[in-house]
Scaffold this motif. Structure first.
Motif, mmCIF file in Angstrom:
data_model
loop_
_atom_site.group_PDB
_atom_site.id
_atom_site.type_symbol
_atom_site.label_atom_id
_atom_site.label_comp_id
_atom_site.label_asym_id
_atom_site.label_seq_id
_atom_site.Cartn_x
_atom_site.Cartn_y
_atom_site.Cartn_z
ATOM 1 N N ASP A 102 0.847 -1.185 0.000
ATOM 2 C CA ASP A 102 0.000 0.000 0.000
ATOM 3 C C ASP A 102 0.889 1.244 0.000
ATOM 4 O O ASP A 102 2.117 1.157 -0.082
ATOM 5 N N ARG A 103 0.299 2.421 0.108
ATOM 6 C CA ARG A 103 1.078 3.650 0.010
ATOM 7 C C ARG A 103 2.044 3.836 1.180
ATOM 8 O O ARG A 103 2.979 4.634 1.108
ATOM 9 N N GLU A 104 1.808 3.078 2.264
ATOM 10 C CA GLU A 104 2.703 3.144 3.424
ATOM 11 C C GLU A 104 3.848 2.129 3.327
ATOM 12 O O GLU A 104 4.675 2.029 4.239
ATOM 13 N N GLY A 105 3.872 1.357 2.241
ATOM 14 C CA GLY A 105 4.918 0.363 2.071
ATOM 15 C C GLY A 105 4.632 -0.948 2.779
ATOM 16 O O GLY A 105 5.547 -1.734 3.026
ATOM 17 N N ILE A 106 3.365 -1.219 3.098
ATOM 18 C CA ILE A 106 2.968 -2.415 3.841
ATOM 19 C C ILE A 106 2.118 -3.309 2.941
ATOM 20 O O ILE A 106 1.171 -2.834 2.299
ATOM 21 N N VAL A 107 2.439 -4.590 2.906
ATOM 22 C CA VAL A 107 1.666 -5.551 2.118
ATOM 23 C C VAL A 107 0.538 -6.103 2.976
ATOM 24 O O VAL A 107 0.771 -6.626 4.072
ATOM 25 N N THR A 108 -0.690 -5.981 2.501
ATOM 26 C CA THR A 108 -1.848 -6.569 3.182
ATOM 27 C C THR A 108 -2.612 -7.443 2.196
ATOM 28 O O THR A 108 -2.706 -7.118 1.011
#
Length: 330
Positions: free
Chosen positions: A96-102
Motif C-alpha cells: 500500500d502507500r505506506e509500504g505495507i503488504v496486506t
C-alpha cells in the motif's frame, strides 16, 4: 515486469506447445481457443489469468489424487500465493502507500459455507486462513490484527514483514511521485479467482490477492467479499471477478452473475450482463477494468471483461487451455 501485460491494452501470449493426453496420470492436452461458452465439461477447473495455468495444474492434480474440490481450489491458488514473480498475489505483492503488504482472500463451497480474511499482514497463505475461518469459527470474515492472531493461534506459517526485492524496487520508483491513483494494469489488479465442479456436481471457489498497489492503508477490495469477488451456489453455478474491486463491489458482481444464471442466463450471458451494469455504474470508466469468470452446474462456462486483455485458464478431462475473453470494448 518480466513479460506481464498491461491490463487495459491489447497484448498476446506466446504460443503454447501441445502435450499428449494422459488421463490416468492426470496430464491434459494444452490448447488455445477463443471463448465463449458452448462446451460443457464435468469435472472442470477455471481460474483467472495466465498464472491460472500452474494453479489449475495443482488443483487438477489434487482432484485426480482423490482430494475434495475444496482441497483443489485451496491448494491451486496457493501456487500463486507462493509465486515470487507475481506482484499482485501473496506476501511478495506490491504494498500500500505506506509500504505495507496486506492480503485478502475468500473461499466458498456450493452449499453456502464460506470464509474470508481481509487486511491481513504476514500470513503466507491467506486462502488457507479463510478456510480455517469457515471451518473453525462461527464467523464468515476476520480482518486485520484479529485475523493475524487467529492465524498464529492455528500455527499457520508467518513471515517477517518486509518487501520482496521486486516489490521494493517498484515501490521506491512509485514514491518518487507518490501518486495515489496508480495505473490500472495487470500487475495492479491481477487477483487469482478459481471456480470448479467435480464429477458429482459439487462446486467450490477461491479468490486471493494482495490488492490494489499503493492503496490507502486499510483498503479492502472485492476479493474477500462473498458475493462480490466470489460466489458459489451448486444448485446454479459459481462466479469470480478480477479487476478494480470498488467497481465489482458496487454491483455485487459474482452474486449478480449467479442470480442471472438462476434466472436462465448462460454463464456467458450472465458475465456480459454484469459487465454492462458495471460500465453503467462506473465512476471512472477510462481507468477501469473488470473481468468476470463463471461456471454453471452443467459445466458450461463463460467470461467477459470491460476491456481486451483478460484471459482465463481451463482444465478438464479432454484438455486444458488458456482462453482469451471477449470484452465490452473491442
Amino acid at each position: 515486469m518480466g513479460g506481464r501485460r498491461k491490463f487495459i491494452k491489447h497484448s498476446f501470449l506466446s504460443a503454447l506447445a501441445g502435450v499428449p493426453l494422459a488421463a490416468q496420470a492426470g496430464s491434459l492436452e494444452l490448447s488455445r481457443k477463443k471463448s465463449p461458452s458452448g462446451q460443457r465439461f464435468t469435472p472442470q477447473i477455471l481460474s483467472t489469468w495466465n498464472h491460472g495455468m500452474p494453479a489449475n495444474d495443482k488443483a487438477w492434480e489434487v482432484l485426480n489424487g482423490g482430494g475434495t474440490l475444496l482441497d483443489a481450489v485451496e491448494q491451486g491458488v496457493m501456487v500463486t500465493e507462493n509465486d515470487l514473480s507475481n506482484l499482485s498475489v501473496g506476501l511478495q505483492g506490491l504494498p500500500d502507500r505506506e509500504g505495507i503488504v496486506t492480503l485478502d482472500a475468500s473461499i466458498m463451497k456450493g452449499d453456502g459455507s464460506c470464509g474470508s480474511v481481509a487486511f491481513v499482514r504476514q500470513v503466507k497463505h491467506p486462502i488457507s486462513l479463510a478456510r480455517k475461518v469457515m471451518e473453525k469459527t462461527p464467523h464468515v470474515m476476520l480482518v486485520g490484527e484479529g485475523a493475524r492472531l487467529f492465524a498464529a493461534a492455528e500455527g499457520m506459517p508467518m513471515e517477517e514483514e518486509k518487501l520482496s526485492p521486486k516489490a521494493r524496487e517498484a515501490y521506491l520508483r512509485w514514491k518518487k511521485n507518490s501518486k495515489y491513483q496508480p495505473i490500472i494494469n495487470i500487475e495492479n489488479h491481477d487477483t487469482i479467482g478459481m471456480v470448479g465442479i467435480d464429477e458429482n456436481g459439487a462446486m467450490a471457489g477461491s479468490c486471493t490477492t494482495s490488492g490494489l498497489a499503493y492503496k490507502m492503508h486499510g483498503r479492502v477490495g472485492d476479493s474477500p467479499i462473498i458475493g462480490a469477488g466470489l460466489f458459489v451456489d451448486e444448485e446454479v453455478g459459481a462466479a469470480t471477478a478480477t479487476g478494480l474491486g470498488e467497481e465489482v463491489i458496487r454491483i455485487c458482481g459474482a452474486f449478480l452473475i449467479v442470480e442471472l444464471m438462476r434466472q436462465g442466463r448462460t454463464p456467458q450471458e450472465a458475465c456480459e450482463e454484469a459487465v454492462k451494469r458495471a460500465v453503467a455504474k462506473s465512476k471512472d470508466l477510462d481507468n477501469t477494468q473488470i473481468g468476470f469468470l463463471a461456471l454453471n452446474k452443467e459445466g458450461d462456462f463463460g467470461a467477459y471483461a470491460i476491456r481486451p486483455g483478460f484471459n482465463f485458464a481451463q482444465h478438464h478431462r479432454q484438455g486444458k487451455a488458456l482462453i482469451d475473453s471477449q470484452s465490452w470494448f473491442k
